[in-house]
Design an enzyme around this catalytic site. Structure first.
Site, PDB file in Angstrom:
ATOM      1  N   LYS A 182      15.127  -0.261  -1.007  1.00  0.00           N
ATOM      2  CA  LYS A 182      13.647  -1.196  -1.737  1.00  0.00           C
ATOM      3  C   LYS A 182      12.791  -0.252  -1.260  1.00  0.00           C
ATOM      4  O   LYS A 182      11.962  -0.176  -0.193  1.00  0.00           O
ATOM      5  CB  LYS A 182      14.041  -2.328  -0.210  1.00  0.00           C
ATOM      6  CG  LYS A 182      13.482  -3.692  -0.752  1.00  0.00           C
ATOM      7  CD  LYS A 182      11.686  -3.710  -1.199  1.00  0.00           C
ATOM      8  CE  LYS A 182      10.726  -3.329   0.097  1.00  0.00           C
ATOM      9  NZ  LYS A 182       9.474  -3.238  -0.164  1.00  0.00           N
ATOM     10  N   GLU A 258      11.800   6.001  10.930  1.00  0.00           N
ATOM     11  CA  GLU A 258      10.459   6.168  10.982  1.00  0.00           C
ATOM     12  C   GLU A 258       9.317   5.851  10.418  1.00  0.00           C
ATOM     13  O   GLU A 258       8.699   5.635   9.655  1.00  0.00           O
ATOM     14  CB  GLU A 258      10.521   7.704   9.259  1.00  0.00           C
ATOM     15  CG  GLU A 258      11.733   8.623   9.232  1.00  0.00           C
ATOM     16  CD  GLU A 258      11.983   9.412  10.265  1.00  0.00           C
ATOM     17  OE1 GLU A 258      10.754  10.275  10.783  1.00  0.00           O
ATOM     18  OE2 GLU A 258      12.722  10.299  10.494  1.00  0.00           O
ATOM     19  N   CYS A 292       1.517  10.063   7.314  1.00  0.00           N
ATOM     20  CA  CYS A 292       2.359  10.194   8.278  1.00  0.00           C
ATOM     21  C   CYS A 292       2.361  10.646   9.591  1.00  0.00           C
ATOM     22  O   CYS A 292       1.747  10.429  10.777  1.00  0.00           O
ATOM     23  CB  CYS A 292       3.858   9.457   8.689  1.00  0.00           C
ATOM     24  SG  CYS A 292       4.807  10.842   7.733  1.00  0.00           S
ATOM     25  N   GLU A 389      -4.567   4.678  13.520  1.00  0.00           N
ATOM     26  CA  GLU A 389      -3.584   5.356  12.504  1.00  0.00           C
ATOM     27  C   GLU A 389      -4.668   5.595  11.268  1.00  0.00           C
ATOM     28  O   GLU A 389      -4.868   4.503  10.803  1.00  0.00           O
ATOM     29  CB  GLU A 389      -1.918   5.040  12.016  1.00  0.00           C
ATOM     30  CG  GLU A 389      -1.515   6.307  11.238  1.00  0.00           C
ATOM     31  CD  GLU A 389      -0.070   5.691  10.609  1.00  0.00           C
ATOM     32  OE1 GLU A 389       0.108   4.985  10.509  1.00  0.00           O
ATOM     33  OE2 GLU A 389       0.669   6.507  10.690  1.00  0.00           O
TER      34      GLU A 389
HETATM   35  P1  NAD Z   1       4.956  -0.870   5.687  1.00  0.00           P
HETATM   36  O1  NAD Z   1       5.053  -0.907   6.720  1.00  0.00           O
HETATM   37  O2  NAD Z   1       3.793  -1.242   5.119  1.00  0.00           O
HETATM   38  O3  NAD Z   1       5.655  -0.504   4.158  1.00  0.00           O
HETATM   39  C1  NAD Z   1       7.144   0.095   4.228  1.00  0.00           C
HETATM   40  C2  NAD Z   1       8.017  -0.548   3.348  1.00  0.00           C
HETATM   41  O4  NAD Z   1       8.115  -1.704   3.655  1.00  0.00           O
HETATM   42  C3  NAD Z   1       7.639  -1.120   2.154  1.00  0.00           C
HETATM   43  O5  NAD Z   1       9.214  -1.312   1.380  1.00  0.00           O
HETATM   44  C4  NAD Z   1       7.374  -2.337   2.395  1.00  0.00           C
HETATM   45  O6  NAD Z   1       7.294  -3.365   0.930  1.00  0.00           O
HETATM   46  C5  NAD Z   1       8.505  -3.462   2.877  1.00  0.00           C
HETATM   47  N1  NAD Z   1       7.623  -4.268   4.087  1.00  0.00           N
HETATM   48  C6  NAD Z   1       6.395  -4.461   4.174  1.00  0.00           C
HETATM   49  N2  NAD Z   1       6.233  -4.997   4.922  1.00  0.00           N
HETATM   50  C7  NAD Z   1       8.144  -5.742   5.493  1.00  0.00           C
HETATM   51  C8  NAD Z   1       8.115  -7.303   6.245  1.00  0.00           C
HETATM   52  N3  NAD Z   1       7.920  -7.713   6.613  1.00  0.00           N
HETATM   53  N4  NAD Z   1       9.848  -6.815   6.044  1.00  0.00           N
HETATM   54  C9  NAD Z   1      10.722  -6.001   5.342  1.00  0.00           C
HETATM   55  N5  NAD Z   1       9.720  -4.784   4.633  1.00  0.00           N
HETATM   56  C10 NAD Z   1       8.379  -5.395   4.462  1.00  0.00           C
HETATM   57  O7  NAD Z   1       4.302   1.021   5.570  1.00  0.00           O
HETATM   58  P2  NAD Z   1       3.518   1.320   4.537  1.00  0.00           P
HETATM   59  O8  NAD Z   1       2.300   1.077   4.284  1.00  0.00           O
HETATM   60  O9  NAD Z   1       3.848   1.686   3.061  1.00  0.00           O
HETATM   61  O10 NAD Z   1       3.256   2.967   4.718  1.00  0.00           O
HETATM   62  C11 NAD Z   1       2.605   3.588   5.420  1.00  0.00           C
HETATM   63  C12 NAD Z   1       2.965   3.719   6.728  1.00  0.00           C
HETATM   64  O11 NAD Z   1       4.187   4.489   6.499  1.00  0.00           O
HETATM   65  C13 NAD Z   1       2.023   4.463   7.265  1.00  0.00           C
HETATM   66  O12 NAD Z   1       2.199   4.057   9.184  1.00  0.00           O
HETATM   67  C14 NAD Z   1       3.087   5.373   8.070  1.00  0.00           C
HETATM   68  O13 NAD Z   1       2.759   6.924   9.075  1.00  0.00           O
HETATM   69  C15 NAD Z   1       4.635   5.268   8.082  1.00  0.00           C
HETATM   70  N6  NAD Z   1       4.948   6.574   7.240  1.00  0.00           N
HETATM   71  C16 NAD Z   1       6.300   6.892   8.026  1.00  0.00           C
HETATM   72  C17 NAD Z   1       6.735   7.839   7.543  1.00  0.00           C
HETATM   73  C18 NAD Z   1       7.270   9.125   9.208  1.00  0.00           C
HETATM   74  O14 NAD Z   1       8.630   9.580   7.894  1.00  0.00           O
HETATM   75  N7  NAD Z   1       7.381   8.707   9.857  1.00  0.00           N
HETATM   76  C19 NAD Z   1       6.580   8.297   6.299  1.00  0.00           C
HETATM   77  C20 NAD Z   1       5.150   7.788   5.375  1.00  0.00           C
HETATM   78  C21 NAD Z   1       4.957   6.897   6.195  1.00  0.00           C
END
Ligand code: NAD
Length: 487
Positions: A182, A258, A292, A389
């Protein structure tokens, strides 16, 4: 704009379920926008919870066949996928520029990095070894075999739309698991392009299924509740990660998480300052700060604080900001206007609280979500910008007086993903690297990502590792077989 105007001319924009491209059951679509212009560039199918359940059914139907496919064959499909991604590097990079708002250089770098996960896990597919031992009591042998954990749900963010997908699909397939991906609703096209290339690489139907959806919550919940699901591998914010961990608990799923970061970038007075500023630019500005592992807080020994901050500001001031469609631009737009406004508010609060703005400071006028590369100096240790962040091109600089203080500031956060240390004293570098709460530490390096290395965090930054041999183990479960073959 028709899908045919996109770089991969024959890129499908449906859901990919059981080897078929199809529309959402209610016909819903997601508009995909270019953050550099705010224009809609395409639309893709948006899955309903029912579609998501069908995708899990398809992964479950393919699971036994894929698990019993020879590891070498699984590896060869990954290897061909790697080659196809490299062959289509330019087109994939252009897609990432268009939907993710990266600079051209960052987008090309991401495609190579993403493809390398397939090459690495093509090699790891044949290394899922078990072991045998004699029980301490001598009554039997203990055979331990590693088996695929089972149908895995992969949920990925928008900031690395290719690499976050391949970093999960690669080890899952290598281990013998089938998956449903997804992708983030902001950047579904890259995920669809990767699935399309994997189909061409010979991946059997149902091995990888892709369900984009603008109703992430209900779609992901439907998959986590599905009785055939055995694992969740999530990359995204800590906030959403927590919600999904709670949901995964209901079905007792194996989870790899992650999550967010708040990386300290520590510079001691004995560091090579040129190297530290160069590393700081990489650690902060890769992907315009939307990473991240982006350096989030620059902790600099008092003696060199002003010089470091001044030199960093100088480098930031000459960066060329603009759409990645012009390859000479070095900093692309942020993902959307809301992200830009959030970062602007953080900077404003920090300046109001007494921080000095050395360069930048806010969003750029006009179309697109561009934010000026920004350096803040004299930031107070309790400034909220240091505990959030930032996820944008803003570098707050804070002074410290001793090694203990540096470590204590670095660890003053619930996060623990990456950290960076610059010093010419090797013992100090290693000492600080050990003391800092982080899953990954760059010593005199601003760039640490490598598919062959275990990537992941401690504390609220997550559970488990991706990449390296550890990444494969996340998709395997140990089975113990007790045998007595004595006479
Ligand atoms: P996000 O948590 O908003 O979304 C991540 C994924 O989850 C997306 O596919 C989104 O559609 C889905 N999602 C959102 N709300 C949801 C819910 N209620 N239920 C199920 N799925 C849901 O994150 P983002 O804005 O897409 O990405 C940025 C974040 O990701 C930052 O916090 C960054 O640090 C983190 N990140 C971490 C790593 C790592 O390896 N640790 C790598 C890249 C990004």
């Amino acid at each position: 704009m028709s899908p045919h105007a996109l770089p991969l001319a024959d890129l499908p924009t449906g859901l990919y379920i059981g080897g078929q491209w199809r529309d959402a059951s209610d016909g819903d679509r997601i508009e995909v926008r270019d953050p550099a212009t705010d224009a809609v560039i395409d639309d893709v199918a948006s899955a309903t919870p029912e579609d998501a359940r069908s995708a899990v059914d398809a992964a479950a139907a393919a699971a036994a066949g894929w698990a019993s496919t020879a590891p070498r064959e699984r590896g060869e499909i990954l290897r061909r996928s790697y080659e196809l991604m490299i062959q289509h590097r330019e087109e994939l990079a252009q897609l990432i520029v268009l939907e993710g708002g990266k600079s051209r250089r960052d987008a090309e770098g991401e495609v190579t990095y993403a493809a390398e996960f397939y090459r690495w896990f093509a090699e790891e597919a044949v290394r899922a070894t078990g072991h045998v031992q004699t029980a301490p009591g001598g009554d039997k042998r203990i055979l331990t075999v590693l088996q695929p954990v089972g149908v895995s749900i992969l949920v990925t963010p928008w900031n690395f739309p290719a690499a976050m997908a391949t970093r999960k699909i690669g080890p899952a397939l290598a281990a013998g698991c089938t998956v449903v991906l997804k992708p983030a609703s902001e950047t579904p096209l890259t995920a669809l392009a990767i699935a399309h290339l994997m189909e061409r690489a010979g991946l059997p139907a149902g091995g990888v299924n892709v369900v984009s959806s603008r109703r992430s919550g209900p779609t992901v919940s439907a998959m986590l509740e599905h009785p055939a699901t055995r694992k969740l591998s999530f990359t995204g914010s800590t906030e959403v990660g927590r919600i999904l961990l709670r949901q995964a608990a209901e079905n007792v799923l194996n989870c790899s998480m992650e999550l967010g970061g708040n990386a300290p970038f520590i510079v001691f007075a004995d560091a090579d300052l040129d190297a530290a500023v160069e590393g700081a630019m990489v650690a902060k500005m890769r992907n315009a700060g939307e990473s991240c592992i982006a350096a989030n807080r620059f902790l600099v020994e008092e003696d060199i604080l002003d010089e470091f901050a001044g030199r960093l500001a100088e480098q930031m001031s000459v960066l060329k900001v603009g759409s990645g469609m012009d390859p000479s631009n070095e900093v692309g737009p942020m993902i959307n206007g809301a992200a830009c406004a959030d970062v602007a508010a953080m900077v404003e609060r920090s300046v109001d609280a007494g921080a000095t703005l050395l360069v930048g400071g806010g969003p750029r006028e006009g179309a697109g979500s561009f934010f000026e590369p920004t350096v803040l100096s004299a930031v107070a240790a309790d400034d909220p910008i240091l505990s959030q962040e930032i996820f944008g091109p803003v570098a707050p600089v804070v002074g410290f007086g001793s090694e203990d203080e540096a470590v204590s500031l670095a660890n003053d956060t619930p996060y623990g993903l990456a950290a960076y240390v610059y010093t010419c004293d090797l013992a100090r570098a290693l000492r600080v690297a050990e003391r800092v709460d982080a899953g990954m530490v760059g010593v005199n390096r601003g760039f640490i990502s490598d598919p062959a290395a275990p990537f992941g965090g401690v504390k609220h930054s997550g559970l488990g590792r991706e990449g390296g041999h550890e990444g494969l183990l996340e998709f395997l479960e140990a089975k113990y077989i007790a045998v007595d073959w004595s006479e």
